[in-house]
Design a protein around this motif. Structure first.
Motif, PDB file in Angstrom:
ATOM      1  N   LEU A  83       3.660  -3.007  10.471  1.00 47.69           N
ATOM      2  CA  LEU A  83       4.221  -2.840   9.109  1.00 47.69           C
ATOM      3  C   LEU A  83       3.112  -3.536   8.309  1.00 47.69           C
ATOM      4  N   GLN A  84       3.027  -3.410   6.840  1.00 44.89           N
ATOM      5  CA  GLN A  84       2.169  -4.121   6.167  1.00 44.89           C
ATOM      6  C   GLN A  84       2.862  -4.317   4.616  1.00 44.89           C
ATOM      7  N   HIS A  85       2.345  -5.494   4.000  1.00 44.93           N
ATOM      8  CA  HIS A  85       2.881  -5.819   2.582  1.00 44.93           C
ATOM      9  C   HIS A  85       1.591  -6.129   1.959  1.00 44.93           C
ATOM     10  N   VAL A  86       1.342  -5.397   0.671  1.00 49.28           N
ATOM     11  CA  VAL A  86       0.104  -5.527  -0.023  1.00 49.28           C
ATOM     12  C   VAL A  86       0.369  -5.838  -1.331  1.00 49.28           C
ATOM     13  N   THR A  87      -0.573  -6.753  -1.768  1.00 50.02           N
ATOM     14  CA  THR A  87      -0.184  -7.525  -3.085  1.00 50.02           C
ATOM     15  C   THR A  87      -1.629  -7.717  -3.887  1.00 50.02           C
ATOM     16  N   GLY A  88      -1.425  -8.108  -5.039  1.00 51.10           N
ATOM     17  CA  GLY A  88      -2.612  -8.555  -5.869  1.00 51.10           C
ATOM     18  C   GLY A  88      -3.052 -10.098  -5.607  1.00 51.10           C
ATOM     19  N   LEU A  89      -3.680 -10.627  -6.510  1.00 46.82           N
ATOM     20  CA  LEU A  89      -4.279 -11.895  -6.206  1.00 46.82           C
ATOM     21  C   LEU A  89      -3.141 -12.846  -6.411  1.00 46.82           C
ATOM     22  N   ASP A  90      -2.147 -12.830  -7.504  1.00 47.95           N
ATOM     23  CA  ASP A  90      -1.137 -13.748  -7.605  1.00 47.95           C
ATOM     24  C   ASP A  90      -0.236 -13.681  -6.555  1.00 47.95           C
ATOM     25  N   SER A 123       5.718  -1.617   4.304  1.00 46.97           N
ATOM     26  CA  SER A 123       5.490  -0.159   4.548  1.00 46.97           C
ATOM     27  C   SER A 123       4.968   0.002   5.868  1.00 46.97           C
ATOM     28  N   ILE A 124       4.839   1.284   6.224  1.00 49.75           N
ATOM     29  CA  ILE A 124       4.320   1.441   7.623  1.00 49.75           C
ATOM     30  C   ILE A 124       3.071   1.520   7.558  1.00 49.75           C
ATOM     31  N   VAL A 125       2.159   1.188   8.657  1.00 45.96           N
ATOM     32  CA  VAL A 125       0.680   1.337   8.819  1.00 45.96           C
ATOM     33  C   VAL A 125       0.506   2.393   9.889  1.00 45.96           C
ATOM     34  N   VAL A 126      -0.406   3.385   9.157  1.00 46.74           N
ATOM     35  CA  VAL A 126      -0.702   4.668  10.136  1.00 46.74           C
ATOM     36  C   VAL A 126      -2.152   4.513  10.442  1.00 46.74           C
ATOM     37  N   SER A 127      -2.327   4.392  11.784  1.00 45.76           N
ATOM     38  CA  SER A 127      -3.728   4.548  12.571  1.00 45.76           C
ATOM     39  C   SER A 127      -4.665   5.709  12.240  1.00 45.76           C
ATOM     40  N   TYR A 198      11.113   8.588  -6.943  1.00 46.73           N
ATOM     41  CA  TYR A 198      10.088   8.436  -8.176  1.00 46.73           C
ATOM     42  C   TYR A 198       9.704   9.664  -8.473  1.00 46.73           C
ATOM     43  N   GLN A 199       8.653   9.715  -9.397  1.00 45.25           N
ATOM     44  CA  GLN A 199       8.276  11.376  -9.760  1.00 45.25           C
ATOM     45  C   GLN A 199       7.831  12.116  -8.719  1.00 45.25           C
ATOM     46  N   GLN A 200       6.866  11.372  -7.755  1.00 43.72           N
ATOM     47  CA  GLN A 200       6.550  11.840  -6.577  1.00 43.72           C
ATOM     48  C   GLN A 200       7.126  11.201  -5.203  1.00 43.72           C
ATOM     49  N   GLU A 201       7.053   9.998  -5.239  1.00 43.24           N
ATOM     50  CA  GLU A 201       7.391   9.404  -4.034  1.00 43.24           C
ATOM     51  C   GLU A 201       8.940   9.142  -3.576  1.00 43.24           C
ATOM     52  N   ILE A 202       9.151   9.629  -2.399  1.00 47.20           N
ATOM     53  CA  ILE A 202      10.470   9.608  -1.879  1.00 47.20           C
ATOM     54  C   ILE A 202      10.678   8.507  -0.688  1.00 47.20           C
ATOM     55  N   ALA A 203      11.063   7.375  -0.939  1.00 51.10           N
ATOM     56  CA  ALA A 203      11.113   6.051  -0.159  1.00 51.10           C
ATOM     57  C   ALA A 203      12.491   5.999   0.526  1.00 51.10           C
ATOM     58  N   HIS A 204      12.178   6.445   1.759  1.00 52.86           N
ATOM     59  CA  HIS A 204      13.638   5.874   2.708  1.00 52.86           C
ATOM     60  C   HIS A 204      13.506   4.844   3.333  1.00 52.86           C
ATOM     61  N   THR A 205      14.413   3.777   3.092  1.00 53.09           N
ATOM     62  CA  THR A 205      14.165   2.336   3.225  1.00 53.09           C
ATOM     63  C   THR A 205      15.436   1.720   4.357  1.00 53.09           C
ATOM     64  N   CYS A 255       2.781  16.878  -5.991  1.00 54.63           N
ATOM     65  CA  CYS A 255       4.173  17.131  -5.072  1.00 54.63           C
ATOM     66  C   CYS A 255       4.567  16.096  -4.812  1.00 54.63           C
ATOM     67  N   VAL A 256       5.572  15.945  -4.038  1.00 53.87           N
ATOM     68  CA  VAL A 256       6.401  14.839  -3.518  1.00 53.87           C
ATOM     69  C   VAL A 256       5.876  14.498  -2.234  1.00 53.87           C
ATOM     70  N   TRP A 257       6.139  13.346  -1.779  1.00 48.58           N
ATOM     71  CA  TRP A 257       5.690  12.828  -0.545  1.00 48.58           C
ATOM     72  C   TRP A 257       6.593  11.742   0.172  1.00 48.58           C
ATOM     73  N   ASN A 258       6.577  11.649   1.315  1.00 48.45           N
ATOM     74  CA  ASN A 258       7.535  10.499   1.961  1.00 48.45           C
ATOM     75  C   ASN A 258       7.027   9.194   2.154  1.00 48.45           C
ATOM     76  N   ASN A 259       7.690   8.044   1.899  1.00 49.91           N
ATOM     77  CA  ASN A 259       7.218   6.839   2.193  1.00 49.91           C
ATOM     78  C   ASN A 259       8.302   5.907   2.948  1.00 49.91           C
ATOM     79  N   PRO A 260       8.228   5.682   4.287  1.00 46.66           N
ATOM     80  CA  PRO A 260       8.981   4.804   5.236  1.00 46.66           C
ATOM     81  C   PRO A 260       8.941   3.729   4.702  1.00 46.66           C
ATOM     82  N   ILE A 261      10.024   2.593   4.357  1.00 50.23           N
ATOM     83  CA  ILE A 261      10.055   1.352   4.026  1.00 50.23           C
ATOM     84  C   ILE A 261      10.922   0.460   4.651  1.00 50.23           C
ATOM     85  N   PHE A 262      10.602  -0.729   5.106  1.00 48.54           N
ATOM     86  CA  PHE A 262      11.523  -1.720   5.620  1.00 48.54           C
ATOM     87  C   PHE A 262      11.759  -2.714   4.806  1.00 48.54           C
TER      88      PHE A 262
END
Length: 323
Positions: A83-90, A123-127, A198-205, A255-262
């Motif tokens: 799993l990954q958590h991505v963020t900006g500088l702050d 979010s998940i990491v896909v190799s 969202y307009q494209q994203e479908i986030a299953h959490t 189009c729309v796409w799936n995003n698995p979230i924890f």
């Protein structure tokens, strides 16, 4: 526990762009989302009529595409290993200064009332090996020209919409740390938090919480072992995902796409409510940030070389502090 009825509620918060919906306690499939949005288009609620239009258009764009038709019958099945958590500088500086992750408040009400709780979002990491394996499995089942469109959604992208700093851990390490720090060493409880569209994203959490808070989340279903669910958990504890769509564009059309979230439950804002983790060169890395960056904060998008300088400086400071 029976599943709650489908009722996508508009998800709003200060500064939020319109067009977001939330379904509490269910993982919705694309066809289910389409039915609900079509009903909203026909409703007397002018706002619902307007907000549902873009996502419906993106869903309908997939209807005749061979890859999307194939994936609706045979979703891409992924094992959740990291799993990954991505963020900006702050965010990077806040996390490294604190040595851990704080919860971010989200409204998880099923109605127009507000129920705010704090979660750390991963979010998940896909190799690349996983992508290659799926392509190989599908190679003789769909035309090469169609297969070439797999995958192009942000789930599979090395760039991020959230910034240049990636914190990533094996899922078992994250769960072990959460168990030790927030569950008194016991296994966390895993529930279906819901579906954000969202307009494209479908986030299953997936919701991860301590049994201490069963009374808070008792009306959210436990994670299922049903292999047809968007996210499910097998007998050995492994999490699996089914993605109905891995593409954000088909032949240039959105189009729309799936995003698995924890979502790890971290109530409150004290040091004790954080999820503390040790950072290394393999768990803290720099990545490219996309042009459509979601983070409107300082340092939300910078060259990878600059992000690497901040990371290098952090590890040098840590090394010097330990001498």
């Amino acid at each position: 526990m029976s599943q709650p009825p489908i009722n996508l509620r508009e998800d709003t918060w200060p500064g939020c762009k319109p067009g977001k919906y939330f379904q509490r306690g269910r993982f919705l499939k694309i066809d289910e989302i389409k039915v609900d949005l079509e009903a909203k288009r026909k409703s007397k609620n002018v706002r619902d009529q307007t907000l549902s239009l873009i996502m419906l258009r993106n869903i309908n764009a997939m209807a005749e595409d061979p890859l999307m038709q194939f994936m609706r019958r045979s979703p891409a099945k992924l094992t959740v290993s990291r799993l990954q958590h991505v963020t900006g500088l702050d965010g990077f500086q806040g996390i490294t200064n604190d040595g851990g992750f704080k919860g971010k408040a989200k409204n998880i009400s099923a109605t127009d009332s507000e129920i705010w709780q704090c979660f750390s979002w991963w979010s998940i990491v896909v190799s690349q090996e996983t992508i290659t394996s799926i392509r190989e499995n599908w190679r003789h089942r769909i035309p090469a020209a169609t297969l070439n469109q797999f995958p192009n959604s942000p789930v599979f992208d090395s760039e991020s919409r959230y910034g240049n700093f990636t914190f990533s851990f094996p899922v078992e390490d994250l769960l072990r740390a959460y168990s030790e720090q927030h569950c008194s060493g016991e296994t966390p409880v895993f529930r279906v938090l819901g579906t954000w569209t969202y307009q494209q994203e479908i986030a299953h959490t997936i919701l991860v919480h301590s049994a201490e808070y069963n009374h808070v989340f008792s009306d959210f279903p436990d994670i299922s072992a049903d292999p047809t669910e968007a996210i499910y958990r097998v007998e050995d504890g492994t999490f699996m995902c089914n993605l109905e769509s891995t593409c954000s564009k088909i032949d240039g059309t959105s189009c729309v796409w799936n995003n698995p979230i924890f979502a790890f439950y971290l109530p409150g804002f004290s040091q004790e409510s954080q999820l503390k983790l040790d950072f290394s060169r393999t768990t803290l890395t720099a990545c490219s940030a996309t042009q459509d960056n979601y983070m409107q904060t300082r340092g939300a998008r910078m060259p990878v070389s600059e992000a690497n300088k901040y990371i290098q400086s952090y590890f040098e400071e840590e090394r010097n502090a330990n001498y």
